[in-house]
Design a protein around this motif. Sequence first.
Motif: not given
Length: 51
Positions: A7-10, A13-19, A32-37
């Motif tokens: 979930x964190x990787x997803x 990856x969505x952040x990188x794609x949008x950027x 959200x990725x930080x929360x998962x971490x």
Amino acid sequence: MFALFGTSASYFARFIYRYWVHKDMDQMLIYKAGGCALLIMTLSAIGALLF
């Protein structure tokens, strides 16, 4: 715990794609990725203390 890794990787990856593609920075995805971490680290620490 492995689901949290995915979930964190997803989210990341969505952040990188949008950027890169849309030139838009959606900060909520990073939060959200930080929360998962943080959950992964918490579960790892609890697991280390119990076993």
